[in-house]
Design an enzyme around this catalytic site. Structure first.
Site, PDB file in Angstrom:
ATOM      1  CG  ASN A  47      -3.335  27.596 -19.124  1.00  0.00           C
ATOM      2  OD1 ASN A  47      -3.965  26.779 -19.780  1.00  0.00           O
ATOM      3  ND2 ASN A  47      -3.904  28.536 -18.405  1.00  0.00           N
ATOM      4  CD  GLU A  48      -3.645  21.811 -19.857  1.00  0.00           C
ATOM      5  OE1 GLU A  48      -2.624  22.436 -20.204  1.00  0.00           O
ATOM      6  OE2 GLU A  48      -4.560  21.538 -20.649  1.00  0.00           O
TER       7      GLU A  48
ATOM      8  N   GLY B   5      -7.538  23.189 -22.763  1.00  0.00           N
ATOM      9  CA  GLY B   5      -8.305  22.390 -23.717  1.00  0.00           C
ATOM     10  C   GLY B   5      -8.705  23.151 -24.970  1.00  0.00           C
TER      11      GLY B   5
ATOM     12  CG  LEU C 247     -10.238  19.899 -20.474  1.00  0.00           C
ATOM     13  CD1 LEU C 247      -9.520  18.734 -19.800  1.00  0.00           C
ATOM     14  CD2 LEU C 247     -11.078  19.414 -21.639  1.00  0.00           C
TER      15      LEU C 247
END
Lengths: 337, 337, 337
Positions: C212-213, C188, C143
C-alpha cells in the site's frame, strides 16, 4: 463421412512443393523403419527435420516397398506406436497413441510422432489435429525413463533432441491442435498436451495431469516451464513445478491447465465440435496470431538448443541422478510384482 | 456543481509551460478543422503530437476564429464526433464519443480524440477522465474499415499512426482513466477500453467486448496483444486472439477483461464514485507506479513505431486482405438491406 | 520431539566450509551487537553478506563473550527482535518476529533478520523456515518510516541496502520458506511474506495485507512490483499498486496473494504440515526449479542494486516526500493520543 488416408496425389502446398520438387508423389509411403533411420541421422547431424523428407524422397524414388504402403495408407497411417486417421473432407486428423503399456515417449515413439507431425504439417488439406490415446486410462506417461537410465551420453543427447523436436513441431504447428486427454498425463504427457491449442480432459477423478518431474529428483527444463507458464501463469507454475504437483481433472480445470472436462464417451465428439469452431477462423490470421503468441517461447529454445541438450546430458548422466532413476525403476518393478 | 469548460487562463503546469512558452493563453480555442489539419501534418512528418500545440499556438496567435470558440468552450468542448464535459471542481472530465452510427475509429475521429486527450493531459486541473459513448448500444465498433479498404499506402500509414497515437496517449496517460462501457465494444473499441485504468461495463447480455480481428482475417498487432496480455494474462489472450472471441459482460468479468458490471442507469454514478477512489491516491505516486507497470509495453511500440506502420501497410494493402475486407463490407451492406 | 538451538559443532556444509575455513566452531555465538556492527560495515562497504561471517569469525576468535552465548543458544537463538526455534529432528526452523509494537522493519531489525537467515541458510540441517510473528494482530507493519524520515542520505542508503538484502536472502533462499501470517501485513510486511514459497494467513477479517505504499505518497520499487507480479499477475499488481490496496484475508486468497486461510489456532499446525509436504520433494530438484523460476527477477535487482539505492535515496530525501512522511507521522501520533 468418407475418410481417407494420406493422399498420394494431393495438390502440394507451397512448402511441400519446395521440399519435394524432385520427389515422387508417393513420398509418404516409405517403410517406417527406413524413415526412422534417416530421421535419426538427420537429428544426429543437427540438420533438423526440415530437410529430411527431401532426403527420404530421393532415396525412396527407387524403393520397391512403396506401392505396398500406398494401399495400406489410403485409409490411415499405421505404425507400431501411432495411428493417424485423416478425414480429408473435414481436414482433421486424429492421431492416436497406441504404444502399450503407457505411451511412453521413447526415442522410437518420438521419432514416429515427429514424422507424422511433419507429414500432417506439410499437407495443406490437413488443418486440424486431435491427439488422443488408444490405451485405456493413460494419455501418455511421459518421457521413457529407460531412455535416460544407463545410456551413453550420445544416446541421451539423441533422445533429448527428439523431445525438443516434438515440442517444437507441436508448439509451433500451423494446424489447430487439440488434446483429447482420455487418461493420466504426467510429465512429458502433460507437456505434449500443453503444446496444443486446446485441452479437453475426461472427467474421471482417477486421472491426473501435471509436470511432476521433481518427484523423481529431476528438473523440468526451461521450455517445459515456459509452456506451463504461458498456460497457467507464474504462480501456479512455480508451485506446480517445485512440488511436482499432479492435478485431478477438476483441479486442472480450475487453474486452467485444461480447458474443458467431459464424460469419457463425449470426448471425441466434443473435440471434433471444438475443432469445427477453431477451423471457422481464417487459417492465415489464426496462424500469424498463434505465432505472435508463441514465437518468443519457441525462439528461446531454438537459439539454445545445443546448450539445452548438453545441460540435459550432463545432468542426467550424473551418478546421483542415475541412482535416483535406478531406485525409481526398482520401485516400479516391485509395484508390478 | 459548477461545471466549466476549458480554462483559458489556467495556470500552466510544467509541461504546458514548456510547450506553450511562446503561445497565447487561448491556445485551446482553435477551430477544430485547422487543428486537425495541423495534426495530420504533424503525423505525416512523424514528429508526434508533443510538438504539435506549439505549432498550432503560434499560428493561432493571429487567428480570428479563436474568440468565437472561447465562448463556446466555456461549458464544454464540442466537436462533431466527441464531447468533453470537464468539471473543474472535481478535476474529472467525461469524454463522450458521439459519432453515429457506431463510433467508428476513423482518421478524423482519432484525430479529434487525440487533440482532446492532449489538451486534457496538459491541463493540470484535470486529473481524471471517464470515456463513454453518447450512442445507444455501442461503445465503439473499433477501427473504421473504410480507412483500410481501397486506400493508398500513404493514407493507410497515416491512419495507423493515428491509431498508435491514440493508444500511446491513453495507455500512457497521467490521468486516471476509466472506461464506462455502455454498449458493444469489439476490436479497436475493446482496445480503447483496455488502455484505461479501470473498466465498468453495463450488464446487458447483448453487449459484447473483445479483440475479434481474426474473424475478419486480419491480425491484432503486438501492442494490442500486449495490452490484452497485461489485463487477462497469456492464456486467455492466446485463445481470445486466435478465435477472435467476443465476450458478453459476465464472461468478460470472469476473465478480467472488465472490472465491474452495473445496470445501465448506474454506469456514470459508479464511474464517478470509482474515480473519486482513484483520485484519493497522491497523483505523483500513482503516476510513477502506473508508468512502472506500463512503460515496458509502451517502449516496445515507441521504439518500433515506423516498422509497425510499415507492417500494417504491407499487410492491409495485400490483395487477399483487400478481398476479405470487400466481402465483409458487402456482407454488412446486405445485412442493412 | 527434541528441539535444539544452533549446533556449535555441526558438520559444516560445503558453503560453510568455504566461509569458515579459518574460523572457530562457535562462530554463531557472537554478541548480537558486534555482529550488527560488522554487518553494517559490510553493508556500507558494499561487500554484501557473503563475506561477512568470515570477518566476524576471525574477530570473534579472540572474543570472551562467546562462551556465555553458546549456552544460551543451545535451545534457540534469541535476540531483542527475533526468535529462532530450530528443530533439528525435522530440519525446520520457526522464526518469530518479536519487535513491539508492530515488527517494523528498521535497520536493526533487518540486520538481525539477515544474520539469522544467513546462519540458517548455511546450516545444511536446516531445510525449511516458517516465518511468523510473536505479536498479536500484526505480522509486520513493514518498513520503519522513522528510518526514512529526517535521516542523512548515507543512512537512508544503508537502510535501503538492508531491505534489498532481506529480499535477496528470502526470495533466493534454498530453504523452503512458509509465511504464517497471523496479523496485518502491509507494505514491507506483505513483501516479506511474498518472498516465501507459501503463504498461510489467519482468517480474521480485521487483518489486511498488501503493498500500500502509494497511500503514503511513496512508490513500491520495481522488485517489490516484480515479486507481486510473479504471485498475482500483471493486472492485479497494477491495480493493487496504483491504489495501494489492502486486502482482507478472503480477498487476498481470491487473487492469490495468499495461498490458504486457517483459524488462528491452526496456523502453526497447518504451516508445519505444509512444510512436511514441501520437504518430501528432493531438495536438489526443488532448489534448481525454484531458482529457474526466480532467478530472472533476482538478477534484475542484483545487477541494478546501486542504482536502486541511489533512486531510493534521491526520492526519499526530496522535500515533498519528507513533508508527506511528516504528515503521516503526525497523523499516527494523533491517532494514538
Amino acid at each position: 463421412m468418407p475418410r481417407r488416408g494420406w493422399p498420394t496425389a494431393n495438390k502440394p502446398n507451397r512448402r511441400r512443393r519446395r521440399l519435394l520438387s524432385t520427389a515422387p508423389k508417393n513420398v509418404t509411403t516409405f517403410a517406417a523403419a527406413s524413415v526412422k533411420m534417416a530421421l535419426r541421422a538427420a537429428l544426429r547431424n543437427k540438420c533438423g527435420f526440415s530437410g529430411l523428407l527431401t532426403q527420404l524422397s530421393s532415396s525412396g524414388h527407387h524403393g520397391r516397398v512403396s506401392s505396398v504402403f500406398v494401399s495400406q495408407m489410403r485409409n490411415n497411417t499405421t505404425s507400431s506406436k501411432i495411428n493417424v486417421d485423416f478425414n480429408k473432407s473435414t481436414g482433421v486428423a486424429v492421431l492416436s497413441m497406441q504404444s502399450p503399456p503407457v505411451n511412453s515417449l521413447s526415442l522410437d515413439f518420438l521419432t514416429e510422432l515427429c514424422i507424422n507431425l511433419e507429414k500432417l504439417d506439410m499437407d495443406k488439406a490437413c488443418r486440424g489435429l486431435i491427439i488422443t490415446s488408444s490405451l485405456p486410462k493413460v494419455f501418455s506417461a511421459g518421457l521413457d525413463i529407460l531412455e535416460m537410465y544407463g545410456k551413453s551420453p550420445e544416446r541421451c543427447g539423441e533422445f533429448w533432441r527428439a523431445v525438443q523436436e516434438m515440442w517444437l513441431k507441436m508448439y509451433n504447428s500451423n494446424m489447430v491442435t487439440i488434446a483429447a486427454i482420455n487418461g493420466s498425463s504426467p510429465a512429458g504427457g502433460c507437456l505434449l498436451s500443453l503444446t496444443c491449442d486446446y485441452r479437453i480432459m475426461v472427467d474421471n477423478p482417477r486421472y491426473t495431469i501435471g509436470l511432476n518431474e521433481t518427484l523423481l529428483g529431476i528438473v523440468a527444463p526451461f521450455w517445459f516451464k515456459d509452456t506451463m507458464l504461458n498456460t497457467v501463469g507464474h504462480r501456479h507454475t512455480e508451485m506446480a513445478l517445485e512440488l511436482g504437483l499432479l492435478y485431478n481433472p477438476a483441479e486442472a480445470l480450475k487453474i486452467g491447465l485444461v480447458d474443458q472436462l467431459v464424460p469419457q464417451d463425449q470426448l471425441l465428439t466434443t473435440a471434433t465440435e471444438t475443432m469445427t469452431k477453431w477451423l471457422a477462423i481464417p487459417d492465415h490470421a489464426r496462424q500469424i496470431t498463434k505465432s505472435m503468441m508463441r514465437k518468443p517461447t519457441v525462439d528461446k529454445l531454438t537459439s539454445n538448443r545445443e546448450a539445452d541438450i548438453q545441460n540435459f546430458v550432463n545432468f542426467i548422466t550424473k551418478d546421483s541422478i542415475q541412482k535416483s532413476l535406478h531406485m525409481y525403476l526398482e520401485m516400479l518393478k516391485k509395484r508390478k510384482a
